[in-house]
Write a protein that holds these residues in place. Structure first.
Motif, PDB file in Angstrom:
ATOM      1  N   GLY A   1       0.811  -1.204   0.000  1.00 58.45           N
ATOM      2  CA  GLY A   1       0.000   0.000   0.000  1.00 58.45           C
ATOM      3  C   GLY A   1       0.846   1.254   0.000  1.00 58.45           C
ATOM      4  N   PRO A   2       0.205   2.434   0.005  1.00 63.87           N
ATOM      5  CA  PRO A   2       0.941   3.700   0.000  1.00 63.87           C
ATOM      6  C   PRO A   2       1.865   3.812   1.203  1.00 63.87           C
ATOM      7  N   MET A   3       3.105   4.174   0.966  1.00 64.60           N
ATOM      8  CA  MET A   3       4.073   4.328   2.042  1.00 64.60           C
ATOM      9  C   MET A   3       5.270   5.088   1.506  1.00 64.60           C
ATOM     10  N   LEU A   4       6.151   5.504   2.403  1.00 66.15           N
ATOM     11  CA  LEU A   4       7.407   6.123   1.994  1.00 66.15           C
ATOM     12  C   LEU A   4       8.322   5.028   1.467  1.00 66.15           C
ATOM     13  N   VAL A   5       8.734   5.164   0.223  1.00 67.05           N
ATOM     14  CA  VAL A   5       9.572   4.159  -0.414  1.00 67.05           C
ATOM     15  C   VAL A   5      11.032   4.580  -0.303  1.00 67.05           C
ATOM     16  N   GLY A   6      11.839   3.743   0.298  1.00 66.78           N
ATOM     17  CA  GLY A   6      13.248   4.053   0.472  1.00 66.78           C
ATOM     18  C   GLY A   6      13.952   4.214  -0.858  1.00 66.78           C
ATOM     19  N   ALA A   7      14.993   5.050  -0.873  1.00 62.45           N
ATOM     20  CA  ALA A   7      15.751   5.310  -2.090  1.00 62.45           C
ATOM     21  C   ALA A   7      17.222   5.450  -1.748  1.00 62.45           C
ATOM     22  N   SER A   8      18.079   4.903  -2.613  1.00 61.69           N
ATOM     23  CA  SER A   8      19.521   4.920  -2.388  1.00 61.69           C
ATOM     24  C   SER A   8      20.216   5.601  -3.550  1.00 61.69           C
ATOM     25  N   SER A   9      21.054   6.588  -3.246  1.00 63.72           N
ATOM     26  CA  SER A   9      21.816   7.291  -4.270  1.00 63.72           C
ATOM     27  C   SER A   9      23.231   6.727  -4.324  1.00 63.72           C
ATOM     28  N   THR A  10      23.660   6.307  -5.510  1.00 59.68           N
ATOM     29  CA  THR A  10      24.990   5.760  -5.702  1.00 59.68           C
ATOM     30  C   THR A  10      25.656   6.460  -6.881  1.00 59.68           C
ATOM     31  N   SER A  11      26.902   6.141  -7.123  1.00 58.39           N
ATOM     32  CA  SER A  11      27.615   6.715  -8.259  1.00 58.39           C
ATOM     33  C   SER A  11      27.047   6.229  -9.582  1.00 58.39           C
ATOM     34  N   GLN A  12      26.218   5.198  -9.545  1.00 52.67           N
ATOM     35  CA  GLN A  12      25.582   4.695 -10.750  1.00 52.67           C
ATOM     36  C   GLN A  12      24.101   5.063 -10.812  1.00 52.67           C
ATOM     37  N   GLY A  13      23.694   6.028  -9.994  1.00 49.57           N
ATOM     38  CA  GLY A  13      22.319   6.489 -10.025  1.00 49.57           C
ATOM     39  C   GLY A  13      21.522   6.060  -8.813  1.00 49.57           C
ATOM     40  N   TRP A  14      20.236   6.297  -8.893  1.00 47.98           N
ATOM     41  CA  TRP A  14      19.318   5.989  -7.791  1.00 47.98           C
ATOM     42  C   TRP A  14      18.784   4.564  -7.905  1.00 47.98           C
ATOM     43  N   TYR A  15      18.572   3.949  -6.751  1.00 53.33           N
ATOM     44  CA  TYR A  15      17.930   2.638  -6.680  1.00 53.33           C
ATOM     45  C   TYR A  15      16.760   2.736  -5.702  1.00 53.33           C
ATOM     46  N   SER A  16      15.666   2.093  -6.057  1.00 49.63           N
ATOM     47  CA  SER A  16      14.471   2.109  -5.212  1.00 49.63           C
ATOM     48  C   SER A  16      14.456   0.898  -4.294  1.00 49.63           C
ATOM     49  N   GLU A  17      13.875   1.084  -3.107  1.00 49.62           N
ATOM     50  CA  GLU A  17      13.722  -0.004  -2.157  1.00 49.62           C
ATOM     51  C   GLU A  17      12.386  -0.724  -2.343  1.00 49.62           C
ATOM     52  N   ALA A  18      11.672  -0.409  -3.419  1.00 44.62           N
ATOM     53  CA  ALA A  18      10.359  -1.020  -3.636  1.00 44.62           C
ATOM     54  C   ALA A  18      10.447  -2.533  -3.774  1.00 44.62           C
ATOM     55  N   GLY A  19      11.588  -3.056  -4.260  1.00 44.22           N
ATOM     56  CA  GLY A  19      11.736  -4.489  -4.428  1.00 44.22           C
ATOM     57  C   GLY A  19      12.455  -5.182  -3.292  1.00 44.22           C
ATOM     58  N   PHE A  20      12.602  -4.502  -2.158  1.00 40.93           N
ATOM     59  CA  PHE A  20      13.316  -5.067  -1.000  1.00 40.93           C
ATOM     60  C   PHE A  20      12.551  -6.252  -0.416  1.00 40.93           C
ATOM     61  N   ASN A  21      13.271  -7.321  -0.069  1.00 42.90           N
ATOM     62  CA  ASN A  21      12.670  -8.482   0.581  1.00 42.90           C
ATOM     63  C   ASN A  21      12.926  -8.395   2.074  1.00 42.90           C
ATOM     64  N   PRO A  22      11.872  -8.198   2.886  1.00 45.39           N
ATOM     65  CA  PRO A  22      12.074  -8.041   4.334  1.00 45.39           C
ATOM     66  C   PRO A  22      12.636  -9.278   5.009  1.00 45.39           C
ATOM     67  N   ASP A  23      12.620 -10.427   4.329  1.00 46.83           N
ATOM     68  CA  ASP A  23      13.218 -11.625   4.911  1.00 46.83           C
ATOM     69  C   ASP A  23      14.721 -11.452   5.139  1.00 46.83           C
TER      70      ASP A  23
END
Length: 442
Positions: free
Chosen positions: A295-317
């Motif tokens: 559902g709607p939530m704050l989606v984590g984001a990571s900035s690296t030298s190769q651009g941004w990556y989203s935490e939308a596909g993170f596996n909490p396991d």
């Protein structure tokens, strides 16, 4: 049933660290670190890890980016408006401006809450998702990461209160063979990160990566499948640290979750719902078990030298009972209040949890302490008690006064990583914001 006489740890000297140093230590120590190709294991020792950013594996040849504030948010202009609550906490122009400033300086989204008698505040700034225009809202959910540890610690201490376990109960008494050669590790040592078991998260991620220098492989690995048994085995296969010294360990809390499941016949998610969330009034909290954003939530984001990556596909396991909970600032405030006001545990149990077990005098049993800025001048130092959490794209804090009357909670998305400068700080002043929110509880 596993009954042993509870043994109280020896008294250790306590130090009063400056707020900034204490919070910096807390924020970095609680985050899982992945090893560089030249260093196959995480750094040993909390003090050492507090001096650098804990970073994922990254290409050595890429130069770090230096994006503008607008580019950090992923939008060329501010397209969001400050939400105005109805029949909710009062507005505070100064705190509102501080949240806006955090976003201006590079945070993607921020939610914050202050609870104190006669004055509550809740605010938000930025966007829910770096790639979308939806405005962040005060009640938005986010990954609380290692704040989960305090909740699991409550479950463990309820077993102690019931007499099922003691702080001296060993791993082998509950799960024989789960830690070959180290089965005498105790519940107390796992809760306080003094068992010598490394965090293990780095080793688990590297096992899933074809190229240990690839950002793409790293973030793909954060979405892979993991089992609790694998996470613990990966950590146990690493060199062990000195027993009795603080060495932050995600695997230690994963193991506690396994022990709780063995003892009760119920998984940690079920236990949290019935023994923590419901009695504390945490109506929008959950123990995540699936990949993606519920559902709607704050989606984590990571900035690296190769651009941004989203935490939308993170596996909490990957974090499991060390950090899988999703919550809100209101719910986290209710949790820290319920821990400290006697709703969840006996007052004697909470006092036991607050006693620092580490050599620098800050981390107890699933909770730590930071100096309370509301301490009267000339009085003995007082403390706020709670925890922080950090995933690869989100950071959170949740602390309370010991009487349960004042709470400060916040969640921030957007984290910056640089493989060429391991000591790189985040571009926004999270410590300053926490300090300001904590002072607002006075």
């Amino acid at each position: 049933m596993h009954r042993r006489t509870s043994r109280r740890p020896s008294t250790r000297p306590r130090t009063t660290a400056a707020l900034g140093a204490g919070l910096a230590l807390a924020m970095t120590a609680a985050l899982p670190a992945t090893a560089s190709p030249a260093e196959p294991g995480p750094s040993d020792g909390v003090a050492e890890r507090s001096t650098r950013a804990l970073e994922p594996v990254a290409p050595r040849s890429s130069a770090p980016t230096s994006p503008s504030a607008a580019e950090r948010r992923g939008t060329g202009q501010r397209t969001f408006a400050k939400p105005v609550p109805r029949n909710g906490p009062a507005r505070d122009a100064v705190l509102d401006a501080s949240l806006d400033r955090l976003v201006d300086d590079g945070a993607v989204g921020v939610v914050a809450r202050v609870d104190r008698p006669g004055r509550d505040y809740a605010g938000a700034a930025g966007v829910r998702d770096r790639t979308k225009p939806a405005t962040a809202r005060e009640g938005d959910r986010f990954r609380v990461a290692s704040n989960t540890k305090s909740m699991v610690a409550v479950l463990v201490m309820r077993q102690v209160e019931r007499g099922t376990w003691s702080l001296g109960t060993t791993v082998d008494e509950v799960l024989p063979g789960a830690l070959p050669g180290h089965g005498d590790i105790t519940v107390e040592e796992l809760l306080s990160h003094t068992s010598g078991l490394q965090t293990g998260t780095d080793a688990s991620l590297l096992r899933q990566m074809d190229d240990p220098s690839s950002w793409d492989d790293f973030f793909a690995a954060t979405g892979a499948d993991y089992t609790d048994e694998q996470l613990v085995a990966d950590a146990a296969a690493l060199p062990w640290g000195p027993r009795g010294q603080h060495l932050y360990s995600n695997a230690g809390y994963v193991l506690l979750g396994m022990m709780l499941r063995e003892e009760t016949g119920r998984d940690v998610g079920q236990l949290l719902r019935t023994e923590v969330f419901r009695p504390a009034g945490m109506t929008r909290s959950s123990f995540a078990t699936r990949v993606g954003t519920p559902g709607p939530m704050l989606v984590g984001a990571s900035s690296t030298s190769q651009g941004w990556y989203s935490e939308a596909g993170f596996n909490p396991d990957l974090f499991s009972s060390a950090g899988a909970v999703i919550s809100t600032t209101r719910d986290l405030g209710r949790f820290t209040k319920a821990v400290n006001d006697g709703t969840l545990l006996k007052s004697s149990t909470v006092r036991e949890m607050r006693v620092p077990r580490d050599e620098i005098g800050w981390y107890g049993l699933g909770i730590y302490r930071l100096p309370d800025p509301c301490t009267p001048k000339g009085a003995a130092q007082r403390y706020l008690y709670g925890h922080d959490g950090g995933s690869y794209g989100t950071t959170s804090m949740a602390l309370s006064s010991p009487d349960g009357r004042r709470q400060v909670t916040l969640g921030v998305t957007g984290r910056y990583f640089s493989e060429t400068d391991p000591t790189q700080a985040q571009p926004f002043d999270l410590i300053g914001l926490y300090d300001q929110l904590a002072r607002a509880t006075c």
